[in-house]
Motif scaffolding. Structure first.
Motif, PDB file in Angstrom:
ATOM      1  N   ALA A 109      74.426  79.039  13.327  1.00  0.00           N
ATOM      2  CA  ALA A 109      73.525  78.633  14.221  1.00  0.00           C
ATOM      3  C   ALA A 109      72.048  78.883  13.699  1.00  0.00           C
ATOM      4  CB  ALA A 109      73.867  80.079  15.200  1.00  0.00           C
ATOM      5  N   ASP A 110      72.051  79.751  12.831  1.00  0.00           N
ATOM      6  CA  ASP A 110      70.488  80.022  12.341  1.00  0.00           C
ATOM      7  C   ASP A 110      70.113  78.898  11.339  1.00  0.00           C
ATOM      8  OD1 ASP A 110      71.919  80.828  10.175  1.00  0.00           O
ATOM      9  OD2 ASP A 110      70.847  82.601   9.642  1.00  0.00           O
ATOM     10  N   ARG A 111      70.914  77.992  11.039  1.00  0.00           N
ATOM     11  CA  ARG A 111      70.851  76.681  10.273  1.00  0.00           C
ATOM     12  C   ARG A 111      70.752  75.649  11.063  1.00  0.00           C
ATOM     13  NH1 ARG A 111      73.961  76.388   6.039  1.00  0.00           N
ATOM     14  NH2 ARG A 111      75.824  77.635   6.998  1.00  0.00           N
ATOM     15  N   LEU A 112      70.983  75.475  12.153  1.00  0.00           N
ATOM     16  CA  LEU A 112      71.129  74.145  12.981  1.00  0.00           C
ATOM     17  C   LEU A 112      69.514  73.593  13.151  1.00  0.00           C
ATOM     18  CD1 LEU A 112      73.673  75.432  15.472  1.00  0.00           C
ATOM     19  CD2 LEU A 112      74.141  73.772  13.604  1.00  0.00           C
ATOM     20  N   ALA A 113      69.691  72.343  12.902  1.00  0.00           N
ATOM     21  CA  ALA A 113      68.348  71.681  13.128  1.00  0.00           C
ATOM     22  C   ALA A 113      68.711  69.967  13.500  1.00  0.00           C
ATOM     23  CB  ALA A 113      67.540  71.794  11.745  1.00  0.00           C
ATOM     24  N   PRO A 114      67.751  69.454  14.233  1.00  0.00           N
ATOM     25  CA  PRO A 114      68.020  68.052  14.624  1.00  0.00           C
ATOM     26  C   PRO A 114      68.178  67.171  13.268  1.00  0.00           C
ATOM     27  CG  PRO A 114      66.360  68.690  15.822  1.00  0.00           C
ATOM     28  CD  PRO A 114      66.501  69.782  14.763  1.00  0.00           C
ATOM     29  N   VAL A 115      69.209  66.074  13.476  1.00  0.00           N
ATOM     30  CA  VAL A 115      69.500  65.218  12.556  1.00  0.00           C
ATOM     31  C   VAL A 115      69.370  63.854  12.916  1.00  0.00           C
ATOM     32  CG1 VAL A 115      71.452  64.153  10.874  1.00  0.00           C
ATOM     33  CG2 VAL A 115      71.290  66.631  11.608  1.00  0.00           C
ATOM     34  N   PHE A 116      69.777  63.363  14.073  1.00  0.00           N
ATOM     35  CA  PHE A 116      69.398  62.176  14.821  1.00  0.00           C
ATOM     36  C   PHE A 116      69.250  62.133  16.299  1.00  0.00           C
ATOM     37  CE2 PHE A 116      73.967  62.437  13.812  1.00  0.00           C
ATOM     38  CZ  PHE A 116      74.654  62.167  15.188  1.00  0.00           C
ATOM     39  N   ARG A 117      68.912  61.053  16.928  1.00  0.00           N
ATOM     40  CA  ARG A 117      68.756  60.809  18.147  1.00  0.00           C
ATOM     41  C   ARG A 117      69.823  59.871  18.745  1.00  0.00           C
ATOM     42  NH1 ARG A 117      65.330  63.764  20.860  1.00  0.00           N
ATOM     43  NH2 ARG A 117      65.693  62.538  22.812  1.00  0.00           N
ATOM     44  N   THR A 118      70.150  59.804  19.953  1.00  0.00           N
ATOM     45  CA  THR A 118      70.858  58.741  20.431  1.00  0.00           C
ATOM     46  C   THR A 118      70.246  58.590  22.007  1.00  0.00           C
ATOM     47  OG1 THR A 118      72.766  59.557  21.662  1.00  0.00           O
ATOM     48  CG2 THR A 118      72.908  58.767  19.182  1.00  0.00           C
ATOM     49  N   ASP A 119      69.593  57.561  22.403  1.00  0.00           N
ATOM     50  CA  ASP A 119      68.934  57.440  23.868  1.00  0.00           C
ATOM     51  C   ASP A 119      69.148  56.117  24.375  1.00  0.00           C
ATOM     52  OD1 ASP A 119      67.326  59.957  23.072  1.00  0.00           O
ATOM     53  OD2 ASP A 119      66.015  59.033  21.940  1.00  0.00           O
ATOM     54  N   PHE A 120      69.694  56.316  25.507  1.00  0.00           N
ATOM     55  CA  PHE A 120      70.188  54.849  26.140  1.00  0.00           C
ATOM     56  C   PHE A 120      70.394  55.183  27.655  1.00  0.00           C
ATOM     57  CE2 PHE A 120      73.608  57.652  24.686  1.00  0.00           C
ATOM     58  CZ  PHE A 120      74.679  57.785  25.823  1.00  0.00           C
ATOM     59  N   VAL A 121      70.163  53.934  28.254  1.00  0.00           N
ATOM     60  CA  VAL A 121      70.568  53.905  29.646  1.00  0.00           C
ATOM     61  C   VAL A 121      72.027  53.573  30.034  1.00  0.00           C
ATOM     62  CG1 VAL A 121      70.040  52.357  31.776  1.00  0.00           C
ATOM     63  CG2 VAL A 121      68.254  53.163  30.140  1.00  0.00           C
ATOM     64  N   ARG A 122      72.645  54.310  30.582  1.00  0.00           N
ATOM     65  CA  ARG A 122      74.361  54.191  30.899  1.00  0.00           C
ATOM     66  C   ARG A 122      74.269  53.765  32.513  1.00  0.00           C
ATOM     67  NH1 ARG A 122      77.939  58.799  29.400  1.00  0.00           N
ATOM     68  NH2 ARG A 122      78.021  57.585  27.435  1.00  0.00           N
ATOM     69  N   ARG A 123      74.970  52.551  32.738  1.00  0.00           N
ATOM     70  CA  ARG A 123      75.298  51.960  33.993  1.00  0.00           C
ATOM     71  C   ARG A 123      76.784  52.413  34.086  1.00  0.00           C
ATOM     72  NH1 ARG A 123      73.997  45.819  34.982  1.00  0.00           N
ATOM     73  NH2 ARG A 123      74.745  46.537  37.151  1.00  0.00           N
ATOM     74  N   LEU A 124      77.151  52.931  35.174  1.00  0.00           N
ATOM     75  CA  LEU A 124      78.316  53.495  35.731  1.00  0.00           C
ATOM     76  C   LEU A 124      79.028  52.842  36.719  1.00  0.00           C
ATOM     77  CD1 LEU A 124      77.491  57.328  35.239  1.00  0.00           C
ATOM     78  CD2 LEU A 124      79.061  56.273  33.954  1.00  0.00           C
ATOM     79  N   TRP A 125      80.312  52.779  36.689  1.00  0.00           N
ATOM     80  CA  TRP A 125      81.371  52.357  37.709  1.00  0.00           C
ATOM     81  C   TRP A 125      82.729  53.119  37.519  1.00  0.00           C
ATOM     82  CZ3 TRP A 125      78.742  49.117  34.466  1.00  0.00           C
ATOM     83  CH2 TRP A 125      77.941  48.096  34.886  1.00  0.00           C
ATOM     84  N   ILE A 126      83.247  53.449  38.709  1.00  0.00           N
ATOM     85  CA  ILE A 126      84.589  54.042  38.854  1.00  0.00           C
ATOM     86  C   ILE A 126      85.639  52.746  39.130  1.00  0.00           C
ATOM     87  CG2 ILE A 126      86.311  55.572  39.873  1.00  0.00           C
ATOM     88  CD1 ILE A 126      84.199  56.796  38.226  1.00  0.00           C
ATOM     89  N   VAL A 127      86.640  52.622  38.070  1.00  0.00           N
ATOM     90  CA  VAL A 127      87.541  51.480  38.131  1.00  0.00           C
ATOM     91  C   VAL A 127      88.970  52.061  38.687  1.00  0.00           C
ATOM     92  CG1 VAL A 127      88.673  49.447  37.204  1.00  0.00           C
ATOM     93  CG2 VAL A 127      86.147  50.062  36.857  1.00  0.00           C
ATOM     94  N   GLN A 128      89.718  51.440  39.474  1.00  0.00           N
ATOM     95  CA  GLN A 128      90.963  52.017  39.852  1.00  0.00           C
ATOM     96  C   GLN A 128      91.886  50.787  39.014  1.00  0.00           C
ATOM     97  OE1 GLN A 128      91.675  54.869  41.250  1.00  0.00           O
ATOM     98  NE2 GLN A 128      89.653  55.110  42.148  1.00  0.00           N
ATOM     99  N   HIS A 129      92.784  51.266  37.946  1.00  0.00           N
ATOM    100  CA  HIS A 129      93.579  50.220  37.359  1.00  0.00           C
ATOM    101  C   HIS A 129      94.913  50.988  37.147  1.00  0.00           C
ATOM    102  CE1 HIS A 129      94.496  47.079  34.517  1.00  0.00           C
ATOM    103  NE2 HIS A 129      94.949  48.013  33.677  1.00  0.00           N
ATOM    104  N   ASP A 130      95.806  50.201  37.479  1.00  0.00           N
ATOM    105  CA  ASP A 130      97.406  50.586  37.199  1.00  0.00           C
ATOM    106  C   ASP A 130      97.602  52.159  37.568  1.00  0.00           C
ATOM    107  OD1 ASP A 130      99.966  50.530  36.295  1.00  0.00           O
ATOM    108  OD2 ASP A 130      99.490  50.312  34.001  1.00  0.00           O
ATOM    109  N   GLY A 131      97.170  52.533  38.662  1.00  0.00           N
ATOM    110  CA  GLY A 131      97.449  53.759  39.086  1.00  0.00           C
ATOM    111  C   GLY A 131      96.487  55.012  38.515  1.00  0.00           C
ATOM    112  N   ALA A 132      95.499  54.683  37.807  1.00  0.00           N
ATOM    113  CA  ALA A 132      94.645  55.617  37.171  1.00  0.00           C
ATOM    114  C   ALA A 132      93.248  55.107  37.636  1.00  0.00           C
ATOM    115  CB  ALA A 132      94.467  55.391  35.713  1.00  0.00           C
ATOM    116  N   ARG A 133      92.364  56.332  37.454  1.00  0.00           N
ATOM    117  CA  ARG A 133      90.986  56.325  37.601  1.00  0.00           C
ATOM    118  C   ARG A 133      90.356  56.431  36.379  1.00  0.00           C
ATOM    119  NH1 ARG A 133      87.258  60.456  39.739  1.00  0.00           N
ATOM    120  NH2 ARG A 133      85.701  59.492  41.206  1.00  0.00           N
ATOM    121  N   ILE A 134      89.359  55.464  36.197  1.00  0.00           N
ATOM    122  CA  ILE A 134      88.715  55.061  35.042  1.00  0.00           C
ATOM    123  C   ILE A 134      87.170  55.101  35.152  1.00  0.00           C
ATOM    124  CG2 ILE A 134      88.374  53.777  32.637  1.00  0.00           C
ATOM    125  CD1 ILE A 134      91.498  53.262  33.315  1.00  0.00           C
ATOM    126  N   GLU A 135      86.464  55.840  34.293  1.00  0.00           N
ATOM    127  CA  GLU A 135      84.931  55.853  34.546  1.00  0.00           C
ATOM    128  C   GLU A 135      84.533  54.687  33.304  1.00  0.00           C
ATOM    129  OE1 GLU A 135      81.573  59.047  34.793  1.00  0.00           O
ATOM    130  OE2 GLU A 135      81.918  58.382  32.521  1.00  0.00           O
TER     131      GLU A 135
END
Length: 206
Positions: A109-135
């Motif tokens: 914990a006392d040695r943790l520091a930032p290494v890299f970033r990932t910044d993005f826009v996420r578009r979301l859908w819920i899809v029903q497929h073959d009896g399952a619910r998938i994001e």
């Protein structure tokens, strides 16, 4: 502890429009969200060596901390363990994590520091497929490693298992992936955003 099961597909520029159109027509749109993420590790990269990833994420006004541990990824399909809790701001709060996650992070914990970033826009859908619910999450943005001044684009679709017969999760996700590959030229990707970020930061064993 949750188990994350997802199929990741890389999306070329010329596939974005037809992919989004298919998801609009065949899924339930959930809008879009901007996700700002910083990944932390020790100077010795203890988490990378353990094939774990620790992330702080800003989602609107909310901050989340997430720890993902070593999993398996083949043909774009990944299965890994994940712990996620809400925090007050851009700082790790070990006390909110379950015992197993806290035991891994406490000595570092006392040695943790930032290494890299990932910044993005996420578009979301819920899809029903073959009896399952998938994001279905379509992510577009960048990975940045300040120490090496390196940057890489994010343009990928994540199909995350939400509910259904979990014994069939791999087959169902691959089935939906194949259906989408018939719509647009998508390719399976085994590299997580964290693995790509570590690679940009010059860590090869993440």
């Amino acid at each position: 502890m949750a188990q994350e099961i997802e199929l990741k597909l890389a999306v070329p520029d010329d596939a974005l429009a037809q992919l989004a159109a298919w998801l609009d027509a065949n899924g339930e749109s959930k809008g879009e969200v901007t996700l700002l993420n910083v990944y932390l590790d020790t100077p010795e990269r203890d988490l990378a060596r353990a094939r774990a990833a620790l992330r702080l994420r800003r989602k609107g006004a909310q901050w989340l901390q997430t720890l993902k541990t070593a999993g398996q990824s083949q043909g774009g399909l990944a299965s890994r363990h994940e712990w996620e809790t809400e925090v007050d701001g851009e700082a790790i709060e070990l006390q909110t994590l379950p015992d197993e996650a806290r035991a891994l992070l406490a000595p570092l914990a006392d040695r943790l520091a930032p290494v890299f970033r990932t910044d993005f826009v996420r578009r979301l859908w819920i899809v029903q497929h073959d009896g399952a619910r998938i994001e279905a999450g379509l992510d577009c943005g960048t990975i940045t490693a300040p120490a090496t001044q390196a940057q890489e684009r994010i343009q990928e679709l994540e199909l995350e298992w939400l509910s259904g017969d979990e014994n069939r999760a791999a087959d169902v996700l691959h089935g939906l992936g194949a259906r989408l590959q018939a719509v647009a030229p998508l390719t399976p990707s085994d590299l997580s955003k964290a693995a790509r970020g570590y690679r940009l930061a010059g860590v090869d064993n993440a």
